[in-house]
Design a protein around this motif. Structure first.
Motif: not given
Length: 124
Positions: A6-10, A20-23, A94-97
């Protein structure tokens, strides 16, 4: 095996937006349903939103309906979470799954792979 990042938090002020992005790694990303969950300090991890493998089906928690939007780009192995009108109560990790059944579900236990999480902090 799927690895998620994940990225994009702040830090953002109330009323602001973040994306947010999740690759995902692996060639089978397109077969997986994807979900976003969040965990605030002292609270259990909770469902936010999910999207089916095709992107045609989504489900949102009531607390974020109308403010958050999930989308995915299977060509880029990426799922996005656009968060608008943020509130202090949205503050969480925040978590992606990923869920290999592909249909999109809300239960934490149905997900096979998890990212490390990204912190979102909304100030009042």
């Amino acid at each position: 095996q799927v690895q998620l990042a994940e990225s994009g938090g702040g830090l953002v002020q109330a009323g602001g937006s973040l994306r947010l992005s999740c690759v995902a790694s692996g060639r089978t990303f397109r077969n997986y349903a994807m979900g976003w969950f969040r965990q605030a300090p002292g609270k259990e991890r909770e469902f936010v939103v999910c999207i089916s493998w095709s992107g045609r089906s989504t489900s949102y928690a009531d607390s974020v309906k109308g403010r958050f939007t999930i989308s995915r780009d299977n060509a880029k192995n990426t799922v996005y979470l656009q968060m608008n009108s943020l509130k202090p109560e949205d503050t969480a990790v925040y978590y992606c799954a990923a869920d290999h059944y592909g249909l999109g579900v809300t239960e934490i236990t149905d997900y096979d792979y998890w990212g490390q999480g990204t912190q979102v902090t909304v100030s009042s």
